[in-house]
Design a protein around this motif. Structure first.
Motif, mmCIF file in Angstrom:
data_model
loop_
_atom_site.group_PDB
_atom_site.id
_atom_site.type_symbol
_atom_site.label_atom_id
_atom_site.label_comp_id
_atom_site.label_asym_id
_atom_site.label_seq_id
_atom_site.Cartn_x
_atom_site.Cartn_y
_atom_site.Cartn_z
ATOM 1 N N MET A 1 40.936 17.727 -65.790
ATOM 2 C CA MET A 1 41.077 18.045 -67.207
ATOM 3 C C MET A 1 40.140 17.198 -68.068
ATOM 4 O O MET A 1 39.512 17.686 -69.009
ATOM 5 C CB MET A 1 42.534 17.842 -67.631
ATOM 6 C CG MET A 1 42.866 18.439 -68.971
ATOM 7 S SD MET A 1 42.786 20.246 -68.978
ATOM 8 C CE MET A 1 44.208 20.650 -67.953
ATOM 9 N N HIS A 2 40.046 15.898 -67.745
ATOM 10 C CA HIS A 2 39.139 15.014 -68.487
ATOM 11 C C HIS A 2 37.692 15.503 -68.368
ATOM 12 O O HIS A 2 36.949 15.537 -69.360
ATOM 13 C CB HIS A 2 39.230 13.586 -67.955
ATOM 14 C CG HIS A 2 40.491 12.886 -68.343
ATOM 15 N ND1 HIS A 2 40.788 12.537 -69.639
ATOM 16 C CD2 HIS A 2 41.530 12.456 -67.592
ATOM 17 C CE1 HIS A 2 41.952 11.921 -69.682
ATOM 18 N NE2 HIS A 2 42.421 11.867 -68.460
ATOM 19 N N ALA A 3 37.293 15.868 -67.154
ATOM 20 C CA ALA A 3 35.906 16.288 -66.929
ATOM 21 C C ALA A 3 35.593 17.574 -67.678
ATOM 22 O O ALA A 3 34.519 17.722 -68.276
ATOM 23 C CB ALA A 3 35.665 16.471 -65.431
ATOM 24 N N VAL A 4 36.514 18.535 -67.665
ATOM 25 C CA VAL A 4 36.295 19.808 -68.358
ATOM 26 C C VAL A 4 36.230 19.592 -69.866
ATOM 27 O O VAL A 4 35.346 20.120 -70.556
ATOM 28 C CB VAL A 4 37.406 20.819 -67.988
ATOM 29 C CG1 VAL A 4 37.355 22.038 -68.909
ATOM 30 C CG2 VAL A 4 37.269 21.256 -66.536
ATOM 31 N N ALA A 5 37.164 18.803 -70.412
ATOM 32 C CA ALA A 5 37.171 18.551 -71.853
ATOM 33 C C ALA A 5 35.889 17.861 -72.295
ATOM 34 O O ALA A 5 35.298 18.213 -73.328
ATOM 35 C CB ALA A 5 38.388 17.700 -72.222
ATOM 36 N N ALA A 6 35.445 16.879 -71.513
ATOM 37 C CA ALA A 6 34.230 16.144 -71.885
ATOM 38 C C ALA A 6 33.001 17.049 -71.837
ATOM 39 O O ALA A 6 32.120 16.961 -72.701
ATOM 40 C CB ALA A 6 34.043 14.946 -70.960
ATOM 41 N N ALA A 7 32.926 17.921 -70.840
ATOM 42 C CA ALA A 7 31.782 18.825 -70.734
ATOM 43 C C ALA A 7 31.778 19.843 -71.875
ATOM 44 O O ALA A 7 30.727 20.158 -72.439
ATOM 45 C CB ALA A 7 31.798 19.538 -69.383
ATOM 46 N N ARG A 128 34.787 15.081 -61.342
ATOM 47 C CA ARG A 128 36.231 14.822 -61.395
ATOM 48 C C ARG A 128 36.520 13.330 -61.253
ATOM 49 O O ARG A 128 37.343 12.767 -61.978
ATOM 50 C CB ARG A 128 36.939 15.623 -60.299
ATOM 51 C CG ARG A 128 38.452 15.561 -60.367
ATOM 52 C CD ARG A 128 39.098 16.595 -59.451
ATOM 53 N NE ARG A 128 38.724 16.418 -58.065
ATOM 54 C CZ ARG A 128 37.942 17.246 -57.383
ATOM 55 N NH1 ARG A 128 37.422 18.297 -57.978
ATOM 56 N NH2 ARG A 128 37.668 17.029 -56.120
ATOM 57 N N ALA A 129 35.826 12.673 -60.323
ATOM 58 C CA ALA A 129 36.023 11.229 -60.148
ATOM 59 C C ALA A 129 35.543 10.445 -61.364
ATOM 60 O O ALA A 129 36.098 9.395 -61.697
ATOM 61 C CB ALA A 129 35.293 10.750 -58.893
ATOM 62 N N ALA A 130 34.516 10.954 -62.037
ATOM 63 C CA ALA A 130 33.985 10.269 -63.224
ATOM 64 C C ALA A 130 34.888 10.433 -64.432
ATOM 65 O O ALA A 130 34.779 9.668 -65.396
ATOM 66 C CB ALA A 130 32.589 10.798 -63.549
ATOM 67 N N SER A 131 35.768 11.429 -64.420
ATOM 68 C CA SER A 131 36.771 11.625 -65.463
ATOM 69 C C SER A 131 36.156 11.669 -66.863
ATOM 70 O O SER A 131 36.658 11.036 -67.801
ATOM 71 C CB SER A 131 37.826 10.513 -65.387
ATOM 72 O OG SER A 131 38.958 10.811 -66.170
ATOM 73 N N GLY A 132 35.061 12.406 -67.001
ATOM 74 C CA GLY A 132 34.415 12.564 -68.291
ATOM 75 C C GLY A 132 33.209 11.681 -68.502
ATOM 76 O O GLY A 132 32.401 11.925 -69.409
ATOM 77 N N ALA A 133 33.059 10.633 -67.691
ATOM 78 C CA ALA A 133 31.962 9.674 -67.890
ATOM 79 C C ALA A 133 30.602 10.266 -67.574
ATOM 80 O O ALA A 133 29.581 9.755 -68.039
ATOM 81 C CB ALA A 133 32.192 8.428 -67.039
ATOM 82 N N LEU A 134 30.564 11.348 -66.809
ATOM 83 C CA LEU A 134 29.285 11.998 -66.509
ATOM 84 C C LEU A 134 28.620 12.506 -67.779
ATOM 85 O O LEU A 134 27.390 12.640 -67.840
ATOM 86 C CB LEU A 134 29.520 13.150 -65.533
ATOM 87 C CG LEU A 134 28.297 13.841 -64.930
ATOM 88 C CD1 LEU A 134 27.427 12.851 -64.172
ATOM 89 C CD2 LEU A 134 28.736 14.970 -64.000
#
Length: 233
Positions: A1-7, A128-134
């Motif tokens: 969820m974090h990764a999708v929201a950040a992207a 996913r492991a980066a949790s939005g940091a990518l």
């Protein structure tokens, strides 16, 4: 969820397709208010995600198909931040790289540098492991890490390679008047010879003798905390 929201929130990210369950759509809307840049496709049967994702993937009812981010420039990243730089020498596990990116974002790193080869591509597992940091930390891919070390040194940076057998600890060797660069080696073999030779100093983390070493992502987190603590002090 974090990764999708950040992207979704990153204007530099090109979006292709968004799949959401009803529950995931409601949760995503609390994190990132609508309207979104891409219309979501409703997924009623969660097994449909396995058409697009590996069987064992943890997706929380959300999947986003995207284009890779444009290549990041090291010079631009250095100009944008005075934070430390991480160089990953053949760290190949996408989960480790993702965790390192997460710590890099948390502790204000300017960039994470990896090789073009012997480094994981930008995948769902890494994101996913980066949790939005990518979407936050510039990921710079270079052909030759030794040349990058020399470039950073010419720009005044102090380059420290993490090695368990080093004499001095990171806290003892950290530079207080210039940018610090951390070089971390592969999960199994550590730093390669050329990277060792080009570092200004090899340093270690003061861990108990009961353990031989830390996982590379755990070592990066501890080292970044030490650098951030020193900057605040």
């Amino acid at each position: 969820m974090h990764a999708v929201a950040a992207a979704l929130a990153n204007p530099r990210r090109q979006l292709r397709r968004l799949l959401l369950t009803a529950e995931a759509e409601a949760e995503l809307a609390t994190r990132l208010p609508k309207p979104w840049r891409l219309r979501a496709e409703r997924v009623e049967d969660r097994s449909r995600f396995h058409t697009f994702l590996p069987e064992d993937s943890v997706h929380q009812g959300a999947a986003l198909l995207v284009q890779p981010l444009p290549a990041a420039s090291l010079d631009a990243a250095l100009a944008a931040s005075d934070g430390p730089v991480l160089l990953l020498d053949q760290v190949t596990d996408p989960r480790n790289v993702g965790a390192i990116l997460r710590s890099a974002a948390a502790f204000g790193a300017a960039a994470v540098v990896m090789q073009d080869r012997h480094a994981p591509p930008e995948t769902g597992a890494l994101a996913r492991a980066a949790s939005g940091a990518l979407e936050i930390v510039p990921v710079v891919r270079e052909v030759n890490l030794s040349r990058v070390i020399q470039q950073l040194q010419r720009n005044g940076a102090w380059v420290l390679g993490l090695a368990g057998e080093a004499q001095r600890t990171l806290a003892e060797a950290v530079a207080r008047d210039r940018r610090n660069v951390l070089v971390l080696g592969a999960e199994d073999s550590g730093l390669r010879r050329l990277q060792r030779e080009h570092c200004d100093e090899l340093v270690r983390l003061p861990i108990s003798e009961a353990m031989e070493s830390l996982n590379v992502s755990a070592a990066a987190t501890v080292a970044l905390y030490e650098l951030a603590r020193d900057r605040v002090a």
